[in-house]
Design an enzyme around this catalytic site. Structure first.
Site, PDB file in Angstrom:
ATOM      1  N   CYS A   1      57.479   0.732  -6.121  1.00 20.99           N
ATOM      2  CA  CYS A   1      57.987   0.025  -4.946  1.00 20.99           C
ATOM      3  C   CYS A   1      58.243  -1.453  -5.229  1.00 20.99           C
ATOM      4  CB  CYS A   1      57.015   0.191  -3.780  1.00 20.99           C
ATOM      5  SG  CYS A   1      56.954   1.886  -3.137  1.00 20.99           S
TER       6      CYS A   1
ATOM      7  N   ASP B   1      40.767  17.520  -3.217  1.00 20.20           N
ATOM      8  CA  ASP B   1      41.661  17.630  -4.369  1.00 20.20           C
ATOM      9  C   ASP B   1      42.894  18.393  -3.928  1.00 20.20           C
ATOM     10  OD1 ASP B   1      41.748  20.604  -5.718  1.00 20.20           O
ATOM     11  OD2 ASP B   1      39.883  20.273  -4.623  1.00 20.20           O
TER      12      ASP B   1
ATOM     13  N   HIS C   1      54.223   6.919  -7.659  1.00 17.61           N
ATOM     14  CA  HIS C   1      54.205   6.410  -6.281  1.00 17.61           C
ATOM     15  C   HIS C   1      53.357   7.286  -5.369  1.00 17.61           C
ATOM     16  CE1 HIS C   1      55.396   5.019  -2.323  1.00 17.61           C
ATOM     17  NE2 HIS C   1      55.705   6.276  -2.028  1.00 17.61           N
TER      18      HIS C   1
ATOM     19  N   ASP D   1      37.288  23.178 -11.510  1.00 23.10           N
ATOM     20  CA  ASP D   1      37.074  24.281 -10.575  1.00 23.10           C
ATOM     21  C   ASP D   1      36.535  25.482 -11.343  1.00 23.10           C
ATOM     22  OD1 ASP D   1      39.248  25.215 -11.946  1.00 23.10           O
ATOM     23  OD2 ASP D   1      40.619  25.235 -10.243  1.00 23.10           O
TER      24      ASP D   1
ATOM     25  N   CYS E   1      53.952  -0.808   0.267  1.00 24.71           N
ATOM     26  CA  CYS E   1      53.267  -0.285  -0.923  1.00 24.71           C
ATOM     27  C   CYS E   1      53.466  -1.253  -2.083  1.00 24.71           C
ATOM     28  CB  CYS E   1      53.827   1.093  -1.272  1.00 24.71           C
ATOM     29  SG  CYS E   1      53.110   1.832  -2.764  1.00 24.71           S
TER      30      CYS E   1
ATOM     31  N   CYS F   1      52.759  -0.506  -5.326  1.00 23.57           N
ATOM     32  CA  CYS F   1      52.775   0.186  -6.614  1.00 23.57           C
ATOM     33  C   CYS F   1      53.937  -0.330  -7.461  1.00 23.57           C
ATOM     34  CB  CYS F   1      52.869   1.701  -6.425  1.00 23.57           C
ATOM     35  SG  CYS F   1      54.515   2.329  -5.988  1.00 23.57           S
TER      36      CYS F   1
END
Length: 403
Positions: A346, A294, A372, A91, A341, A343
């Site tokens: 999980c 973002d 997560h 930015d 999920c 991931c």
């Protein structure tokens, strides 16, 4: 060209595209995790690669203060410094003028929501008396910051912002702009917009041609100012366009701003909605034609004990698709955070275990929770891209938002 954007699929105002830069490419629409100080707290680059994260955003202002952009340049730029082989966005530092100035003083963000607007607007008239108390003061030349750690005064100008971002070596950079408050009146917003436009011209003169420069559309909640800014930016040779705050007093105000602005921006260039990333917003703003987002929210909410869940696990607009892991109900809950999920969190840990880690203030909690939440949003964006491509977006949106 430092950036190429190819639109692969469209559905009404939505598009699936691919952005290509000198350090790789990424698919859009995309959620970009924020690595403020060249790191996402609790995660390393192997985690990001495992998640499928191809692009991150780092903060110009904070990296300028520490460890210093010149040091990062000496060490080969951000990519080498943090050993990240994907795309890096930085930015401009302009948002800090708001967050360390008016935003800090009044405790407001890009969307005002339920606050006493008229009362706080009157305080704008008394700002001059309080400027000594602020960490940032805006002038026509740029922004003067007080480093909250060292106390030293730092001045950031359009030219300086371009110099810092060049030293950092990021792939996509933003023109220096003034992010006004949702509480700013029309007179102040108009003056700030004139500054933003002058600063954009300066950035076009001074930016590193190896980088892709995005212009930032401003104008607050005022339609004519937003349209004026969109036309101004569209007429200049930017690689893409950011849409900056303030984004009004409500979510609907934000969507109205997108309706005004996006039709005026070049179809062939990417559009980035700065600082926005709530689940609801990812659906609604993508539907308006936004390509890039973002936001610090997934990581920040994780650290505060809030974990994302899908509609299958009770997630909805009202609870913002989050559970609070400290709740006593999870003390003996052997289920994963979200059974849909895949991931690593999980697949391996229960809600009860995560609650224990959170209550004990164990560092492992912060890593697992952050993993997560970011994984959850990254994979949701994959599903959104797929749904645009195969025409099922509205069914997916209805499943998540209920309308």
């Amino acid at each position: 060209m430092p950036l190429k954007f190819r639109i692969k699929h469209t559905l009404d105002r939505m598009r699936v595209g691919k952005v290509k830069t000198r350090h790789g490419s990424f698919e859009t629409p995309v959620f970009i995790p924020v690595a403020t100080l060249a790191a996402i707290r609790g995660l390393d680059n192997r985690d990001l690669k495992d998640m499928g994260v191809e692009v991150i955003l780092a903060n110009t202002y904070h990296l300028h203060l520490r460890p210093g952009d010149e040091l990062i340049k000496e060490l080969g730029g951000l990519h080498k410094f943090m050993n990240f082989d994907g795309v890096i966005v930085t930015d401009s530092g302009g948002f800090q003028a708001f967050s360390l100035g008016f935003g800090m003083e009044h405790g407001v963000g890009k969307i005002a929501n339920n606050i006493f607007l008229e009362e706080l607007r009157e305080e704008r008239l008394r700002e001059a008396e309080n400027e000594r108390k602020k960490l940032a003061v805006v002038t026509d030349r740029g922004v003067r910051f007080k480093d909250p750690k060292s106390g030293r005064i730092v001045e950031l100008t359009p030219k300086k912002s371009m110099e810092i971002q060049s030293n950092l070596g990021s792939d996509i950079i933003f023109a220096f702009d003034e992010c006004t408050s949702p509480l700013s009146d029309r007179d102040y917003t108009e003056k700030a917009l004139e500054r933003t436009h002058r600063w954009a011209e300066e950035c076009l003169q001074h930016y590193d041609r190896r980088q892709a420069l995005f212009g930032v559309v401003q104008g607050g909640e005022y339609r004519d100012l937003r349209e004026k800014s969109a036309r101004f930016m569209a007429e200049r040779d930017f690689a893409g366009y950011g849409i900056g705050g303030s984004l009004g007093k409500s979510k609907q105000d934000m969507l109205n701003i997108l309706d005004w602005v996006i039709p005026l921006l070049p179809e062939e260039k990417p559009r980035h909605l700065l600082g926005i990333g709530a689940i609801e917003d990812l659906f609604n703003c993508t539907e308006k034609g936004v390509d890039m987002y973002d936001c610090v929210a997934p990581a920040r909410w994780a650290r505060r004990g809030h974990l994302y869940v899908s509609p299958a696990e009770g997630g909805n607009v009202r609870n913002k698709f989050r559970i609070h892991i400290k709740n006593a109900a999870f003390r003996i809950d052997n289920r994963p955070v979200d059974r849909t999920c895949d991931c690593l969190v999980c697949q391996n840990y229960s809600r009860a275990y995560l609650r224990h880690l959170y209550k004990a203030n164990e560092l492992l909690y912060f890593r697992l929770a952050t993993y997560h939440n970011i994984y959850f949003v990254v994979k949701l964006m994959e599903r959104i891209r797929e749904s645009i491509a195969d025409g099922s977006f509205y069914e997916l949106k209805r499943e998540w938002l209920g309308f």
